[in-house]
Design an enzyme around this catalytic site. Structure first.
Site, mmCIF file in Angstrom:
data_model
loop_
_atom_site.group_PDB
_atom_site.id
_atom_site.type_symbol
_atom_site.label_atom_id
_atom_site.label_comp_id
_atom_site.label_asym_id
_atom_site.label_seq_id
_atom_site.Cartn_x
_atom_site.Cartn_y
_atom_site.Cartn_z
ATOM 1 C CE LYS A 11 -3.186 -1.723 2.369
ATOM 2 N NZ LYS A 11 -5.216 -1.734 2.981
ATOM 3 C CE1 TYR A 51 -9.656 -2.490 -0.310
ATOM 4 C CE2 TYR A 51 -8.565 -0.941 -1.426
ATOM 5 C CZ TYR A 51 -8.468 -1.919 -0.522
ATOM 6 O OH TYR A 51 -7.318 -2.354 -0.039
ATOM 7 C CG ASN A 114 -3.809 -2.110 7.192
ATOM 8 O OD1 ASN A 114 -3.839 -2.124 5.875
ATOM 9 N ND2 ASN A 114 -4.831 -2.859 7.318
ATOM 10 C CG HIS A 117 -5.734 -6.112 -0.643
ATOM 11 N ND1 HIS A 117 -6.919 -6.379 0.021
ATOM 12 C CD2 HIS A 117 -5.949 -7.268 -1.231
ATOM 13 C CE1 HIS A 117 -7.314 -7.085 -1.028
ATOM 14 N NE2 HIS A 117 -6.808 -7.722 -1.950
ATOM 15 C CD GLU A 128 -9.161 -9.861 -3.790
ATOM 16 O OE1 GLU A 128 -8.053 -9.523 -2.988
ATOM 17 O OE2 GLU A 128 -10.233 -8.841 -3.327
HETATM 18 P P1 GDP Z 1 -8.052 -6.543 5.591
HETATM 19 O O1 GDP Z 1 -8.300 -7.616 4.684
HETATM 20 O O2 GDP Z 1 -7.604 -6.932 6.822
HETATM 21 O O3 GDP Z 1 -6.927 -5.605 4.412
HETATM 22 O O4 GDP Z 1 -8.968 -6.073 6.145
HETATM 23 P P2 GDP Z 1 -10.934 -5.032 5.955
HETATM 24 O O5 GDP Z 1 -11.295 -5.891 4.672
HETATM 25 O O6 GDP Z 1 -12.140 -5.433 6.613
HETATM 26 O O7 GDP Z 1 -10.734 -3.778 5.556
HETATM 27 C C1 GDP Z 1 -9.818 -3.271 4.263
HETATM 28 C C2 GDP Z 1 -8.730 -1.782 4.750
HETATM 29 O O8 GDP Z 1 -10.034 -0.981 4.988
HETATM 30 C C3 GDP Z 1 -8.219 -3.159 5.692
HETATM 31 O O9 GDP Z 1 -7.281 -3.101 5.093
HETATM 32 C C4 GDP Z 1 -7.407 -1.437 5.826
HETATM 33 O O10 GDP Z 1 -6.648 -0.436 5.081
HETATM 34 C C5 GDP Z 1 -8.723 -0.777 5.528
HETATM 35 N N1 GDP Z 1 -9.949 -0.771 6.943
HETATM 36 C C6 GDP Z 1 -10.064 -1.241 8.163
HETATM 37 N N2 GDP Z 1 -10.839 -1.330 8.878
HETATM 38 C C7 GDP Z 1 -10.882 0.553 8.721
HETATM 39 C C8 GDP Z 1 -11.254 0.889 9.471
HETATM 40 O O11 GDP Z 1 -12.154 0.880 11.424
HETATM 41 N N3 GDP Z 1 -11.089 2.449 9.424
HETATM 42 C C9 GDP Z 1 -10.204 2.679 8.372
HETATM 43 N N4 GDP Z 1 -10.580 4.543 7.939
HETATM 44 N N5 GDP Z 1 -10.281 2.068 7.504
HETATM 45 C C10 GDP Z 1 -10.026 0.834 7.794
#
Ligand code: GDP
Length: 140
Positions: A11, A51, A114, A117, A128
């Site tokens: 990222k 997304y 973070n 992905h 994807e």
């Molecule tokens: P992942 O599969 O661990 O990447 O998590 P998710 O699919 O739940 O979320 C996708 C991405 O959205 C995450 O990797 C973060 O970059 C972002 N994200 C997830 N939860 C949050 C949140 O509560 N706040 C914000 N700002 N970004 C989030």
């Protein structure tokens, strides 16, 4: 265990800090092989499409802004049980919750920035990979 493929994004927080090599090293040390890789700047349209499953989440707009804020490195990874292997080395979404030895524990800045992905199922991995790569760009 079958050799499978998954999709990874390094990222913008990682390209900004010049740590794409450090991330890739951790992926390789986890038993994953990079069989396709390119550095791109995602358009807003691409980020929103990628997304789309998160479109109703409160952080969707912020996430798309973040993912288009700088270059990313999209990758196809191959290895035994690649989706799970990658999710394991990535660590929990929030670096505060991520286990020792994971990429997010070692390198992530925040729940949003973070660092990586990774696809969450074989089916999503296939979708994807197709979103960003042509078959000719994948060399296993
Ligand atoms: P992942 O599969 O661990 O990447 O998590 P998710 O699919 O739940 O979320 C996708 C991405 O959205 C995450 O990797 C973060 O970059 C972002 N994200 C997830 N939860 C949050 C949140 O509560 N706040 C914000 N700002 N970004 C989030």
């Amino acid at each position: 265990m079958a050799v499978t493929r998954t999709f990874s994004i390094i990222k913008p927080d990682a390209t900004r800090r010049n740590i794409t090599g450090a991330v890739t090293k951790m992926l390789e040390e986890a038993g994953l092989r990079v069989i396709a890789s390119k550095r791109i700047r995602m358009s807003r349209e691409q980020a929103e499409g990628f997304y789309a499953v998160h479109a109703e989440r409160p952080f969707f707009a912020d996430l798309c802004t973040f993912m288009t804020s700088g270059p990313v490195v999209v990758q196809v990874l191959e290895g035994e049980d690649a989706v799970k292997r990658n999710r394991d080395v990535m660590g929990a979404t929030n670096p505060k919750d991520a286990a020792e030895g994971t990429i997010r524990k070692a390198l992530a800045e925040s729940i949003e920035a973070n660092t990586v992905h990774g696809s969450d199922s074989d089916e999503n991995a296939a979708t994807e990979i197709e979103f960003f790569f042509t078959p000719q760009e994948i060399v296993g």
